[in-house]
Design a protein around this motif. Structure first.
Motif, PDB file in Angstrom:
ATOM      1  N   PRO A  78       0.713  -1.180  -0.153  1.00 12.28           N
ATOM      2  CA  PRO A  78      -0.008   0.028   0.164  1.00 12.28           C
ATOM      3  C   PRO A  78       0.939   1.424  -0.039  1.00 12.28           C
ATOM      4  CG  PRO A  78      -0.742  -1.586   1.424  1.00 12.28           C
ATOM      5  CD  PRO A  78       0.520  -2.302   1.234  1.00 12.28           C
ATOM      6  N   ILE A  79       0.483   1.874  -0.648  1.00 13.27           N
ATOM      7  CA  ILE A  79       1.393   3.472  -0.991  1.00 13.27           C
ATOM      8  C   ILE A  79       0.596   4.695  -0.613  1.00 13.27           C
ATOM      9  CG2 ILE A  79       2.890   2.458  -2.619  1.00 13.27           C
ATOM     10  CD1 ILE A  79       1.102   3.360  -4.831  1.00 13.27           C
ATOM     11  N   GLN A  80      -0.053   4.850   0.314  1.00 13.40           N
ATOM     12  CA  GLN A  80      -1.011   6.117   0.648  1.00 13.40           C
ATOM     13  C   GLN A  80      -0.114   7.058   0.868  1.00 13.40           C
ATOM     14  OE1 GLN A  80      -4.578   6.055   2.962  1.00 13.40           O
ATOM     15  NE2 GLN A  80      -3.550   7.574   4.409  1.00 13.40           N
ATOM     16  N   ARG A  81       1.154   7.044   1.369  1.00 11.80           N
ATOM     17  CA  ARG A  81       2.371   8.052   1.592  1.00 11.80           C
ATOM     18  C   ARG A  81       2.595   8.725   0.315  1.00 11.80           C
ATOM     19  NH1 ARG A  81       7.662   9.509   2.028  1.00 11.80           N
ATOM     20  NH2 ARG A  81       8.183  10.882   3.939  1.00 11.80           N
ATOM     21  N   GLU A  82       2.856   7.880  -0.908  1.00  9.33           N
ATOM     22  CA  GLU A  82       2.965   8.691  -2.038  1.00  9.33           C
ATOM     23  C   GLU A  82       1.800   9.754  -2.467  1.00  9.33           C
ATOM     24  OE1 GLU A  82       5.763   7.726  -2.990  1.00  9.33           O
ATOM     25  OE2 GLU A  82       5.982   5.565  -3.813  1.00  9.33           O
ATOM     26  N   PHE A  83       0.579   9.089  -2.391  1.00 10.54           N
ATOM     27  CA  PHE A  83      -0.360  10.245  -2.733  1.00 10.54           C
ATOM     28  C   PHE A  83      -0.427  11.470  -1.538  1.00 10.54           C
ATOM     29  CE2 PHE A  83      -2.694   5.891  -3.777  1.00 10.54           C
ATOM     30  CZ  PHE A  83      -1.766   5.912  -5.109  1.00 10.54           C
ATOM     31  N   ALA A  84      -0.244  10.991  -0.402  1.00  6.95           N
ATOM     32  CA  ALA A  84      -0.152  11.957   0.654  1.00  6.95           C
ATOM     33  C   ALA A  84       0.904  13.088   0.561  1.00  6.95           C
ATOM     34  CB  ALA A  84      -0.257  11.498   1.979  1.00  6.95           C
ATOM     35  N   THR A  85       2.017  12.737   0.313  1.00  6.39           N
ATOM     36  CA  THR A  85       3.147  13.750   0.069  1.00  6.39           C
ATOM     37  C   THR A  85       3.058  14.574  -1.461  1.00  6.39           C
ATOM     38  OG1 THR A  85       4.635  11.893  -0.788  1.00  6.39           O
ATOM     39  CG2 THR A  85       4.826  12.347   1.717  1.00  6.39           C
ATOM     40  N   SER A  86       2.317  13.784  -2.330  1.00  5.90           N
ATOM     41  CA  SER A  86       2.226  14.606  -3.600  1.00  5.90           C
ATOM     42  C   SER A  86       1.306  15.761  -3.382  1.00  5.90           C
ATOM     43  CB  SER A  86       1.657  13.513  -4.549  1.00  5.90           C
ATOM     44  OG  SER A  86       2.750  12.435  -4.798  1.00  5.90           O
ATOM     45  N   PHE A  87       0.280  15.331  -2.635  1.00  5.02           N
ATOM     46  CA  PHE A  87      -0.650  16.321  -2.348  1.00  5.02           C
ATOM     47  C   PHE A  87      -0.499  17.595  -1.363  1.00  5.02           C
ATOM     48  CE2 PHE A  87      -4.055  17.695   0.855  1.00  5.02           C
ATOM     49  CZ  PHE A  87      -4.919  18.300   0.086  1.00  5.02           C
ATOM     50  N   PHE A  88       0.368  17.087  -0.460  1.00  5.14           N
ATOM     51  CA  PHE A  88       1.239  18.145   0.445  1.00  5.14           C
ATOM     52  C   PHE A  88       1.811  19.142  -0.353  1.00  5.14           C
ATOM     53  CE2 PHE A  88       4.741  19.240   3.257  1.00  5.14           C
ATOM     54  CZ  PHE A  88       4.192  20.039   4.080  1.00  5.14           C
ATOM     55  N   ASN A  89       2.691  18.464  -1.408  1.00  6.69           N
ATOM     56  CA  ASN A  89       3.751  19.216  -2.164  1.00  6.69           C
ATOM     57  C   ASN A  89       2.983  20.103  -3.498  1.00  6.69           C
ATOM     58  OD1 ASN A  89       6.348  19.200  -1.049  1.00  6.69           O
ATOM     59  ND2 ASN A  89       6.060  16.900  -1.254  1.00  6.69           N
ATOM     60  N   GLY A  90       1.686  19.794  -3.594  1.00 11.32           N
ATOM     61  CA  GLY A  90       1.028  20.522  -4.847  1.00 11.32           C
ATOM     62  C   GLY A  90       1.225  20.092  -5.969  1.00 11.32           C
ATOM     63  N   TYR A  91       1.788  18.626  -6.199  1.00 12.90           N
ATOM     64  CA  TYR A  91       2.030  18.121  -7.587  1.00 12.90           C
ATOM     65  C   TYR A  91       1.201  16.854  -7.714  1.00 12.90           C
ATOM     66  CZ  TYR A  91       5.908  15.738  -5.304  1.00 12.90           C
ATOM     67  OH  TYR A  91       6.484  14.955  -4.484  1.00 12.90           O
ATOM     68  N   GLY A  92       1.073  16.181  -9.147  1.00 15.43           N
ATOM     69  CA  GLY A  92       0.440  15.364  -9.298  1.00 15.43           C
ATOM     70  C   GLY A  92       1.150  13.953  -9.029  1.00 15.43           C
ATOM     71  N   THR A  93       0.242  13.085  -9.434  1.00 18.01           N
ATOM     72  CA  THR A  93       1.017  11.404  -9.370  1.00 18.01           C
ATOM     73  C   THR A  93       0.854  11.016 -10.600  1.00 18.01           C
ATOM     74  OG1 THR A  93      -0.196  11.409  -7.036  1.00 18.01           O
ATOM     75  CG2 THR A  93       0.201   9.347  -8.179  1.00 18.01           C
ATOM     76  N   GLU A  94       1.923  10.117 -10.905  1.00 21.59           N
ATOM     77  CA  GLU A  94       1.947   9.398 -12.053  1.00 21.59           C
ATOM     78  C   GLU A  94       1.945   7.919 -11.617  1.00 21.59           C
ATOM     79  OE1 GLU A  94       5.570   7.773 -14.923  1.00 21.59           O
ATOM     80  OE2 GLU A  94       5.375   9.945 -14.636  1.00 21.59           O
TER      81      GLU A  94
END
Length: 278
Positions: A36-52
């Motif tokens: 599970p990789i929720q941290r990937e989505f959370a840090t992307s959101f925190f930094n204001g950028y997208g997810t690939e």
């Protein structure tokens, strides 16, 4: 566009490329494969950028649908406030009064967005950072869709944040962390409920969206043109009771949001008075 490659397994919480050049498009590679990789989505959101999303590995892990919903929430806020994340003034890591929870500020005109990232397994609820209230603006929690009122203490205004708890076994992994998002928005919507009638007024922007509950990609909103409206809620939303989230957009960008509620079990007249012949 730039990438934060998933070969960097435990990516630093703060992205310095975004700090140096906020208008530059950046995407964090998130691989649906090992864990599970929720941290990937959370840090992307925190930094204001997208997810690939990297979905080349075979199979579909059982945890994917739940985390897709989480990604949907973060992506929705990023998209609807993209001007702040790419054209505004970015101030990372503003002062907070709690440890292990951080706040970034994204300011554009009267509108401010605060992205919040927490690694507190027990969750967090309470005053977190100082704000500057301004006439004609209000504060909204965009993650939980709640109206917020700053608390004044010793002449300073503080805003409360809230993050969910998570199992402490995920600390130090790509599944740790929870987020919140608070916005200071110019007041552009006037709304109130009287019985079964919702009255609302929003004179600028391009469209109004009325949601039964929190906005989500698997739901549909009632779409209205800007103006003055009176809506019979039972006609549009059947027997739904709870929060109604009202959003005003200029094309795809959020201008304002407010929330009104019907408490469960409250009596309300749903019939219409029709005058009979004398």
């Amino acid at each position: 566009a730039g990438r934060v490659h998933n070969a960097l397994y435990y990516v630093p919480m703060l992205n310095l490329n975004k700090f140096i050049k906020p208008e530059f498009a950046i995407f964090r590679v998130a691989e649906l494969f090992k864990e599970p990789i929720q941290r990937e989505f959370a840090t992307s959101f925190f930094n204001g950028y997208g997810t690939e999303l990297n979905i080349f590995a075979p199979g579909q892990p059982s945890w994917v649908p739940e985390q897709y919903k989480y990604l949907g929430k973060t992506s929705r806020i990023l998209r609807e406030n993209t001007s702040n994340f790419t054209d505004g003034v970015y101030t990372p890591l503003i002062p907070t009064i709690a440890d292990s929870i951080w706040v970034n500020q994204w300011e554009l005109g009267e509108k401010k967005i605060y992205t919040i990232y927490s690694i507190l397994p027990q969750g967090f609820s309470g005053n977190l950072f100082q704000v500057t209230p301004a006439a004609g603006t209000h504060f909204v929690d965009l993650w939980r869709h709640k109206l917020l009122e700053p608390e004044v203490e010793k002449g300073k205004s503080w805003i409360a944040a809230e993050t969910n708890a998570f199992h402490k076994k995920y600390l130090g992994t790509n599944n740790e962390g929870e987020v919140d998002c608070i916005a200071q928005l110019p007041i552009s919507i006037i709304a109130n409920i009287n019985g079964d009638k919702l009255s609302l007024s929003a004179l600028n922007g391009s469209q109004i969206k009325v949601w039964a509950g929190a906005p989500a990609y698997d739901k549909k909103a009632l779409i209205l043109n800007p103006g003055n409206h009176t809506i019979q809620l039972s006609e549009k939303f059947d027997r739904y009771e709870g929060d109604f989230v009202i959003q005003l957009f200029d094309k795809d960008i959020l201008i304002d949001e407010t929330i009104v509620s019907i408490n469960a079990g409250v009596a309300r007249r749903i019939s219409n008075v029709v005058k009979t012949p004398a």
